[in-house]
Motif scaffolding. Structure first.
Motif, PDB file in Angstrom:
ATOM      1  N   GLU A 140     -10.490   0.648  -1.646  1.00 47.61           N
ATOM      2  CA  GLU A 140     -10.644   1.944  -2.302  1.00 47.61           C
ATOM      3  C   GLU A 140      -9.545   2.879  -1.769  1.00 47.61           C
ATOM      4  OE1 GLU A 140     -12.998   2.974  -4.580  1.00 47.61           O
ATOM      5  OE2 GLU A 140     -12.434   5.089  -4.567  1.00 47.61           O
ATOM      6  N   PRO A 141      -8.704   3.381  -2.665  1.00 45.56           N
ATOM      7  CA  PRO A 141      -7.630   4.253  -2.170  1.00 45.56           C
ATOM      8  C   PRO A 141      -8.201   5.564  -1.622  1.00 45.56           C
ATOM      9  CG  PRO A 141      -7.673   4.244  -4.559  1.00 45.56           C
ATOM     10  CD  PRO A 141      -8.689   3.252  -4.116  1.00 45.56           C
ATOM     11  N   GLU A 142      -7.502   6.105  -0.643  1.00 44.52           N
ATOM     12  CA  GLU A 142      -7.926   7.399  -0.102  1.00 44.52           C
ATOM     13  C   GLU A 142      -6.976   8.470  -0.606  1.00 44.52           C
ATOM     14  OE1 GLU A 142      -7.984   6.983   4.155  1.00 44.52           O
ATOM     15  OE2 GLU A 142      -9.147   5.140   3.931  1.00 44.52           O
ATOM     16  N   PHE A 143      -7.547   9.497  -1.191  1.00 48.65           N
ATOM     17  CA  PHE A 143      -6.720  10.604  -1.650  1.00 48.65           C
ATOM     18  C   PHE A 143      -7.021  11.820  -0.795  1.00 48.65           C
ATOM     19  CE2 PHE A 143      -7.402   7.986  -5.483  1.00 48.65           C
ATOM     20  CZ  PHE A 143      -6.091   7.658  -5.744  1.00 48.65           C
ATOM     21  N   ALA A 144      -6.000  12.311  -0.153  1.00 48.88           N
ATOM     22  CA  ALA A 144      -6.203  13.502   0.677  1.00 48.88           C
ATOM     23  C   ALA A 144      -6.322  14.721  -0.230  1.00 48.88           C
ATOM     24  CB  ALA A 144      -5.017  13.655   1.623  1.00 48.88           C
ATOM     25  N   ILE A 145      -7.418  15.436  -0.098  1.00 47.22           N
ATOM     26  CA  ILE A 145      -7.592  16.663  -0.864  1.00 47.22           C
ATOM     27  C   ILE A 145      -7.065  17.817  -0.017  1.00 47.22           C
ATOM     28  CG2 ILE A 145      -9.274  18.150  -2.049  1.00 47.22           C
ATOM     29  CD1 ILE A 145      -9.970  15.616  -3.231  1.00 47.22           C
ATOM     30  N   GLU A 146      -6.045  18.493  -0.542  1.00 44.09           N
ATOM     31  CA  GLU A 146      -5.489  19.629   0.194  1.00 44.09           C
ATOM     32  C   GLU A 146      -5.685  20.884  -0.640  1.00 44.09           C
ATOM     33  OE1 GLU A 146      -1.484  18.402   0.971  1.00 44.09           O
ATOM     34  OE2 GLU A 146      -2.231  16.672   2.089  1.00 44.09           O
ATOM     35  N   PRO A 147      -6.776  21.604  -0.374  1.00 43.20           N
ATOM     36  CA  PRO A 147      -7.101  22.736  -1.240  1.00 43.20           C
ATOM     37  C   PRO A 147      -6.003  23.798  -1.257  1.00 43.20           C
ATOM     38  CG  PRO A 147      -8.925  22.218   0.218  1.00 43.20           C
ATOM     39  CD  PRO A 147      -7.760  21.413   0.687  1.00 43.20           C
ATOM     40  N   SER A 148      -5.778  24.304  -2.451  1.00 46.28           N
ATOM     41  CA  SER A 148      -4.873  25.419  -2.637  1.00 46.28           C
ATOM     42  C   SER A 148      -5.440  26.634  -1.919  1.00 46.28           C
ATOM     43  CB  SER A 148      -4.833  25.753  -4.125  1.00 46.28           C
ATOM     44  OG  SER A 148      -3.574  25.574  -4.636  1.00 46.28           O
ATOM     45  N   GLU A 149      -4.593  27.635  -1.733  1.00 45.65           N
ATOM     46  CA  GLU A 149      -5.075  28.852  -1.081  1.00 45.65           C
ATOM     47  C   GLU A 149      -6.301  29.394  -1.818  1.00 45.65           C
ATOM     48  OE1 GLU A 149      -2.490  32.570   0.037  1.00 45.65           O
ATOM     49  OE2 GLU A 149      -1.801  30.657   0.843  1.00 45.65           O
ATOM     50  N   ALA A 209       0.839  -1.207   0.000  1.00 40.41           N
ATOM     51  CA  ALA A 209       0.000   0.000   0.000  1.00 40.41           C
ATOM     52  C   ALA A 209       0.874   1.257   0.000  1.00 40.41           C
ATOM     53  CB  ALA A 209      -0.920  -0.003   1.211  1.00 40.41           C
ATOM     54  N   GLU A 210       1.939   1.221   0.765  1.00 42.23           N
ATOM     55  CA  GLU A 210       2.846   2.375   0.791  1.00 42.23           C
ATOM     56  C   GLU A 210       3.483   2.589  -0.565  1.00 42.23           C
ATOM     57  OE1 GLU A 210       5.883   2.616   4.030  1.00 42.23           O
ATOM     58  OE2 GLU A 210       4.426   1.371   5.076  1.00 42.23           O
ATOM     59  N   SER A 211       3.828   1.478  -1.201  1.00 38.16           N
ATOM     60  CA  SER A 211       4.429   1.555  -2.521  1.00 38.16           C
ATOM     61  C   SER A 211       3.501   2.289  -3.487  1.00 38.16           C
ATOM     62  CB  SER A 211       4.711   0.133  -3.019  1.00 38.16           C
ATOM     63  OG  SER A 211       5.189   0.149  -4.324  1.00 38.16           O
ATOM     64  N   LEU A 212       2.238   1.923  -3.423  1.00 38.17           N
ATOM     65  CA  LEU A 212       1.248   2.531  -4.303  1.00 38.17           C
ATOM     66  C   LEU A 212       1.061   4.020  -3.977  1.00 38.17           C
ATOM     67  CD1 LEU A 212      -0.431   1.518  -6.590  1.00 38.17           C
ATOM     68  CD2 LEU A 212      -2.118   0.678  -4.976  1.00 38.17           C
ATOM     69  N   ASP A 213       1.123   4.334  -2.694  1.00 37.85           N
ATOM     70  CA  ASP A 213       1.018   5.749  -2.296  1.00 37.85           C
ATOM     71  C   ASP A 213       2.138   6.576  -2.935  1.00 37.85           C
ATOM     72  OD1 ASP A 213      -1.165   5.248  -0.779  1.00 37.85           O
ATOM     73  OD2 ASP A 213      -0.111   5.195   1.149  1.00 37.85           O
ATOM     74  N   ILE A 214       3.323   6.007  -2.952  1.00 45.57           N
ATOM     75  CA  ILE A 214       4.471   6.734  -3.514  1.00 45.57           C
ATOM     76  C   ILE A 214       4.253   6.962  -5.013  1.00 45.57           C
ATOM     77  CG2 ILE A 214       6.946   6.546  -4.036  1.00 45.57           C
ATOM     78  CD1 ILE A 214       7.067   4.836  -1.371  1.00 45.57           C
ATOM     79  N   ILE A 215       3.760   5.948  -5.705  1.00 43.51           N
ATOM     80  CA  ILE A 215       3.489   6.100  -7.139  1.00 43.51           C
ATOM     81  C   ILE A 215       2.428   7.175  -7.344  1.00 43.51           C
ATOM     82  CG2 ILE A 215       2.606   4.954  -9.210  1.00 43.51           C
ATOM     83  CD1 ILE A 215       3.661   2.303  -7.948  1.00 43.51           C
ATOM     84  N   ARG A 216       1.388   7.107  -6.516  1.00 40.56           N
ATOM     85  CA  ARG A 216       0.245   8.004  -6.719  1.00 40.56           C
ATOM     86  C   ARG A 216       0.518   9.444  -6.324  1.00 40.56           C
ATOM     87  NH1 ARG A 216      -3.885   3.875  -4.768  1.00 40.56           N
ATOM     88  NH2 ARG A 216      -4.577   2.874  -6.697  1.00 40.56           N
ATOM     89  N   GLU A 217       1.631   9.689  -5.654  1.00 40.01           N
ATOM     90  CA  GLU A 217       1.967  11.092  -5.420  1.00 40.01           C
ATOM     91  C   GLU A 217       2.083  11.822  -6.755  1.00 40.01           C
ATOM     92  OE1 GLU A 217       5.444  11.641  -3.005  1.00 40.01           O
ATOM     93  OE2 GLU A 217       4.525  10.470  -1.393  1.00 40.01           O
ATOM     94  N   LYS A 218       2.436  11.072  -7.787  1.00 33.40           N
ATOM     95  CA  LYS A 218       2.598  11.706  -9.089  1.00 33.40           C
ATOM     96  C   LYS A 218       1.669  11.148 -10.154  1.00 33.40           C
ATOM     97  CE  LYS A 218       7.213  13.316  -8.398  1.00 33.40           C
ATOM     98  NZ  LYS A 218       8.646  13.155  -8.639  1.00 33.40           N
ATOM     99  N   LEU A 219       1.399   9.855 -10.063  1.00 41.26           N
ATOM    100  CA  LEU A 219       0.725   9.188 -11.165  1.00 41.26           C
ATOM    101  C   LEU A 219      -0.544   8.482 -10.701  1.00 41.26           C
ATOM    102  CD1 LEU A 219       1.069   8.170 -14.161  1.00 41.26           C
ATOM    103  CD2 LEU A 219       2.106   6.146 -13.161  1.00 41.26           C
ATOM    104  N   PRO A 220      -1.705   8.902 -11.229  1.00 40.00           N
ATOM    105  CA  PRO A 220      -2.945   8.260 -10.775  1.00 40.00           C
ATOM    106  C   PRO A 220      -3.280   6.971 -11.531  1.00 40.00           C
ATOM    107  CG  PRO A 220      -3.474  10.085 -12.220  1.00 40.00           C
ATOM    108  CD  PRO A 220      -1.968  10.054 -12.117  1.00 40.00           C
ATOM    109  N   LEU A 221      -2.445   6.577 -12.495  1.00 34.94           N
ATOM    110  CA  LEU A 221      -2.802   5.426 -13.341  1.00 34.94           C
ATOM    111  C   LEU A 221      -1.772   4.290 -13.253  1.00 34.94           C
ATOM    112  CD1 LEU A 221      -3.603   7.546 -16.546  1.00 34.94           C
ATOM    113  CD2 LEU A 221      -5.236   6.809 -14.821  1.00 34.94           C
ATOM    114  N   PRO A 222      -1.466   3.798 -12.043  1.00 36.24           N
ATOM    115  CA  PRO A 222      -0.418   2.771 -11.945  1.00 36.24           C
ATOM    116  C   PRO A 222      -0.768   1.473 -12.665  1.00 36.24           C
ATOM    117  CG  PRO A 222      -1.526   3.060  -9.837  1.00 36.24           C
ATOM    118  CD  PRO A 222      -2.007   4.155 -10.725  1.00 36.24           C
ATOM    119  N   GLY A 223      -2.041   1.114 -12.654  1.00 38.16           N
ATOM    120  CA  GLY A 223      -2.433  -0.127 -13.324  1.00 38.16           C
ATOM    121  C   GLY A 223      -2.284  -0.040 -14.830  1.00 38.16           C
ATOM    122  N   VAL A 224      -2.546   1.155 -15.375  1.00 40.34           N
ATOM    123  CA  VAL A 224      -2.415   1.361 -16.820  1.00 40.34           C
ATOM    124  C   VAL A 224      -0.935   1.435 -17.209  1.00 40.34           C
ATOM    125  CG1 VAL A 224      -2.859   2.990 -18.697  1.00 40.34           C
ATOM    126  CG2 VAL A 224      -4.634   2.542 -16.988  1.00 40.34           C
TER     127      VAL A 224
END
Lengths: 345, 650
Positions: free
Chosen positions: B245-254, B189-204
């Motif tokens: 289901e992955p959780e994506f933290a939404i951190e709104p911009s200013e 799961a951590e591995s996937l988190d690292i990928i998803r910091e940049k890429l939302p399509l690891p399976g593709v």
């Protein structure tokens, strides 16, 4: 099969064997610190580095699989320098509190420091204050003593499949923390594999030195698994429970009860004699008295209501043999099939 | 190029310090850029491969201090020598720079540097102290002077960066050593988190990436590269198999705003993902009824099962992005309208049109003449592109051509030919793909070029071809094919599929001549920020770069997202330090294919199980079966973790 030489000795081992395993198979000792038989090689301590003829870079024996025809050297001035430096760097800020450390006397770091004759450390680095972020009421973490070999992290992940602890931070500031504290079951796997006194059992602190205790092998009574453990006994009191690697069905693992649930043995509140209620009050009695009373009451019930009025329930904490005898007793002596066992519920 | 005063880069020492400018020996091992950015000249570089000094004023002691401190900062802490040793080195050098050096310090530095370099677990420790050793050897007088002077050394200005050959080669710079290590340790799961910091399509991406990382994998110098692509697929599949289901933290911009994205392909989806994560109101417009763009319409199901793609894009929708399917921008809604209604528009429409070959008969609209893109589109939508035809001739040597031939079997064509004007060696398609097509018994016609499409009654009946031979190398370095006179022959076929390239349909820009395009019909944007001449319009993916890799499209979407965020927040769209390092590392190569690593290799790369070629070619079932847990962990364990640090003195 792959054939190689280690320190000039020819060794033949199956493909996939590591250099460390191959060396051990012919009784060549390569010093290790983070390596643990039950864990996948971690490779954090670099004590097991060896030289391979024809390759410029020393390699960790624990993580390197053998290859046909290689010539491995396990002892050289260069390797000794590396091993000494590895230990010296740990000792840069490792507290020298061995006299009050629970692990004193059976600490791998102590043993290796002695073996490599390290009597002074010329390296210096400012100490980083580490907070104790990983602890339970049963497990105490001593961050200053932690050498970050990662055995605990690996054991929590690989043996227990929990992953409650991990390494956090970078470089010198990195430390072992409870990343998922809620998952921790206080099973003590981490302290079982800790080579130093960084993780200790908090119940037994300051109760007895390791070299003064008797270790009495026995079977855990908490459930029917039959885990093997050793009661650490000093002055007829159990002061800790330890396990031996590779022994019994548990291979050294225990659960929270087996590892920490021993204080009742010497508890003052524990019943040591049978009690019989007379006039609404429990009074001490002899075993003969107590058993006679139970036998007569059982017989009376059986006489009046038939054996079907009696039922027996045993405990999962009994051994298989005890459970067998109990059902035999219920069926043959009492004459009822009303017998059950709590583990079935 | 300004002359180099000293270099030990790559182990080759060039020392021009005692020489006159005209006698300077050249440095062949590194091409040090003159500028880090416009106003910052590169004075020196210290890194994993040595030292390069251009400016004589460079203080080597201070450079060493800053560099080794950076190595210490980036040390992961997982092995003793690197974790503590580099700290001791950093503190010792800091002391020397503060005028508190001691005579024994240099001996200690050298001994530690040797031990750390020789025994560290990963390349940070193995390469980290190397330039310090070079410095101590070649600049001993500077260190001794600094110690005996007992006064502070002037601190310079520096830029430092951690990189790795695979990370640098990856267009989106995934933290590959890190996520591979997590797999090795069973932390999927951590591995996937690292990928998803940049890429939302690891399976593709884990299925169809062209994997530039593996071509720059340092393990290749020992035995074979790590199977990075399939490790990525493994963690994505593992999560899916657990129904998590992955959780994506939404951190709104200013400040958050409204953004329209044209195209739900990899670039648009990645852009939508990052914008949604920053709390922006994102609407994606897609002409088809499902996401994926060319990756859904162009990549066959046996390589990329559509449910994987849909699920990964649906997750972006669940994060809050709106997807308007079956909406063609330019037709259903005008670009100018989007521009007026939104704070920014990201155009990522891909390269969705086939290019023509320029052979006789192509303009005749014969039945059975179908462009590669259309051919795949039909098949991917469940249609036989031309049921009447059974014998197929596909022209081209890229992945699309291979997809066309392999798909042909799967819609019941029994005679499948691939025509390529060069040889197998020059073929741009992935070697694995070529191999799989061979296994499925495609007829390969190498050194063959089409000259005329033959037709009867308006229907294709054959393709006249000519044999080729390889002549002199052209500008791409590949030998130019030339026709052999009198070698013409006919391949009997009723379907001709040109798959020689793709181009862009830019009709959405009609009436918007202010958005600049190139003569290759790509949209002109700033190569880093992805902003076009029109401040609110950004573009990325194939329509910006021309037909390219999926991961490059994702990278474009990601950078566009961050720059759109800046635009909305009223910040200047300046290049970041990372952007400048990208340029820097395009000159100072992070990967050296000739490096002698000095390790014992010979650990086999794990390969995937494949469906049997004789049966798989008749189904759309996924051909490659993913890694088992044990294989994935064993494969991840082969990673050498080639992190390395560079410090640039400006």
């Amino acid at each position: 099969m792959v054939t190689l030489t280690i320190d000039g000795k020819e060794v033949t081992v199956p493909q996939g064997t590591t250099i460390l395993e191959a060396a051990r198979s012919v009784d060549i000792r390569i010093p290790t610190l983070c390596y643990h038989d039950r864990l996948n090689p971690i490779g954090s301590c670099r004590m097991c580095v060896v030289e391979i003829e024809g390759y410029t870079h020393p390699m960790a024996a624990c993580t390197t699989p053998v290859d046909d025809g290689i010539e491995v050297v396990t002892k050289s001035d260069r390797l000794t320098r590396i091993r000494q430096d590895s230990l010296k760097l740990i000792l840069v800020n490792h507290p020298l509190d061995c006299p009050v450390c629970d692990k004193g006397g059976e600490c791998l770091l102590q043993d290796l420091t002695y073996e490599f004759g390290i009597d002074q450390v010329e390296y210096k680095a400012a100490k980083v204050e580490r907070e104790s972020q990983y602890a339970t009421p049963l497990i105490r973490y001593w961050p200053d003593r932690c050498i970050m070999c990662l055995r605990c992290v690996t054991a929590c992940q690989e043996i227990k499949g929990i992953g409650a602890i991990s390494i956090q931070g970078d470089g010198y500031g990195a430390q072992v923390v409870a990343v998922d504290a809620e998952k921790c079951q206080s099973c003590g796997e981490c302290l079982q594999v800790c080579p130093t006194g960084a993780l200790t059992e908090d119940l037994s602190r300051y109760k007895g030195r390791t070299w003064l205790v008797d270790r009495v092998p026995t079977t855990c009574t908490y459930c029917g698994c039959g885990c093997q453990l050793e009661l650490n006994v000093q002055n007829d009191r159990v002061i800790a429970v330890t396990t031996r690697e590779g022994v019994g069905v548990n291979h050294g693992s225990l659960c929270v009860k087996g590892r920490f649930g021993y204080e009742f043995i010497n508890s003052d509140e524990r019943l040591t004699k049978p009690l019989i209620k007379k006039n609404g009050k429990f009074e001490e009695a002899s075993w003969d008295e107590a058993l006679d009373l139970v036998a007569s009451k059982f017989s009376a019930i059986k006489e009046e209501h038939g054996p079907g009025a009696l039922a027996g329930l045993t405990s999962a904490r009994c051994t298989n043999e005890e459970n067998y005898l109990f059902q035999k007793f219920m069926r043959a002596a009492v004459g009822t099939n009303n017998v059950d066992h709590c583990a079935r519920l | 190029m300004a002359e180099i005063l000293f270099s030990s880069w790559g182990g080759e020492v060039v020392d021009n310090r005692q020489k006159d400018g005209q006698d300077f020996e050249p440095v062949n091992t590194v091409d040090l850029p003159e500028y880090f950015r416009q106003d910052e000249a590169v004075k020196a570089l210290m890194g994993w491969y040595g030292i390069v000094i251009r400016d004589p004023e460079t203080d080597i002691v201070d450079l060493s201090r800053v560099y080794i401190q950076e190595v210490q900062n980036k040390s992961c802490g997982k092995c003793f020598l690197c974790r503590i040793g580099t700290r001791v080195m950093a503190e010792t050098l800091t002391r020397i720079c503060n005028g508190q050096g001691k005579s024994e310090d240099l001996e200690i530095l050298k001994r530690l540097a040797d031990s750390i370099r020789e025994s560290s677990k990963c390349n940070i420790g193995q390469s980290g102290p190397l330039p310090i050793l070079d410095a101590l050897e070649h600049f001993a007088a500077d260190f001794e002077a600094a110690i005996s002077a007992q006064k502070s050394v002037a601190a310079g200005t520096y830029h430092s960066k951690l990189t790795a050959p695979c990370m640098d080669a990856c267009p989106i710079h995934l933290d590959i050593p890190n996520y591979v290590e997590c797999i090795k340790e069973g932390r999927f799961a951590e591995s996937l988190d690292i990928i998803r910091e940049k890429l939302p399509l690891p399976g593709v991406v884990g299925r169809v990436c062209v994997r530039p990382c593996e071509e720059h994998c340092r393990r290749m110098n020992l035995d074979a590269p790590i199977s990075i692509k399939f490790l990525k697929r493994f963690v994505a599949d593992y999560e899916l198999s657990k129904g998590k289901e992955p959780e994506f933290a939404i951190e709104p911009s200013e400040k958050t705003g409204k953004v329209a994205i044209v195209g739900a392909g990899p670039s648009g989806a990645t852009c939508a993902f990052h914008l949604a994560k920053m709390g922006h109101d994102v609407t994606v417009y897609e002409r088809f009824d499902e996401p994926g763009g060319m990756s859904a319409m162009g990549i066959p199901d046996y390589r990329l099962p559509r449910p994987i793609l849909r699920e990964e894009v649906d997750r972006i929708e669940r994060m809050g992005a709106t997807f308007n399917y079956e909406t063609t921008v330019g037709k259903d809604i005008k670009l100018s309208q989007l521009e007026a209604d939104n704070d920014a528009v990201f155009i990522a429409i891909g390269a969705q049109m086939g290019t023509t070959m320029g052979v006789e008969g192509e303009e005749e609209n014969y039945a059975g003449y179908i462009s590669g893109v259309q051919y795949l589109l039909d098949i991917n939508q469940g249609r036989d592109p031309y049921p009447e035809g059974k014998k197929v001739a596909v022209i081209g040597g890229g992945n699309v051509a291979i997809d066309c031939v392999r798909c042909s079997f799967r819609v019941g064509k029994d005679d499948v030919n691939l025509i390529y004007r060069r040889t197998k060696n020059e073929m741009p398609a992935d070697d694995v793909e070529i191999h799989d097509a061979e296994e499925e018994k495609v007829n390969f016609h190498y050194l063959t070029h089409p000259v005329k499409i033959l037709a009867e009654n308006g229907k294709v009946v054959g393709l006249r071809c000519v044999k080729m031979e390889l002549g002199e190398p052209d500008e791409s370095g590949r030998r130019r094919p030339q026709p052999i006179e009198g070698s013409e022959f006919v391949i009997e076929c009723d379907i001709v599929v040109p798959a020689i390239g793709q181009t862009m349909d830019l009709s959405l820009l009609e009436g918007r001549e202010d958005v600049k395009t190139t003569r290759w019909k790509t949209i002109v944007v700033d190569e880093v920020t992805k902003q076009s001449d029109q401040p609110k319009i950004f573009s990325g993916g194939d329509c910006e770069t021309g037909p390219g890799a999926l991961i490059t499209a994702c990278a474009g979407g990601r950078t566009a997202a961050f720059n759109i965020d800046k635009l909305i927040n009223g910040e200047p769209l300046d290049y970041t330090e990372d952007d400048y390092f990208d340029k820097f590392f395009s000159k100072v190569k992070v990967f050296d294919p000739a490096e002698d690593i000095g390790f014992l290799g010979g650990r086999e790369r794990k390969e995937l199980e494949m469906l049997d070629p004789d049966t798989r070619k008749f189904t759309n079932a996924e051909v490659e079966q993913g890694f088992s847990i044990n294989d994935a962990m064993a494969e991840a364990d082969r990673c050498l973790r080639c992190y390395r640090v560079a410090t640039v003195r400006v």
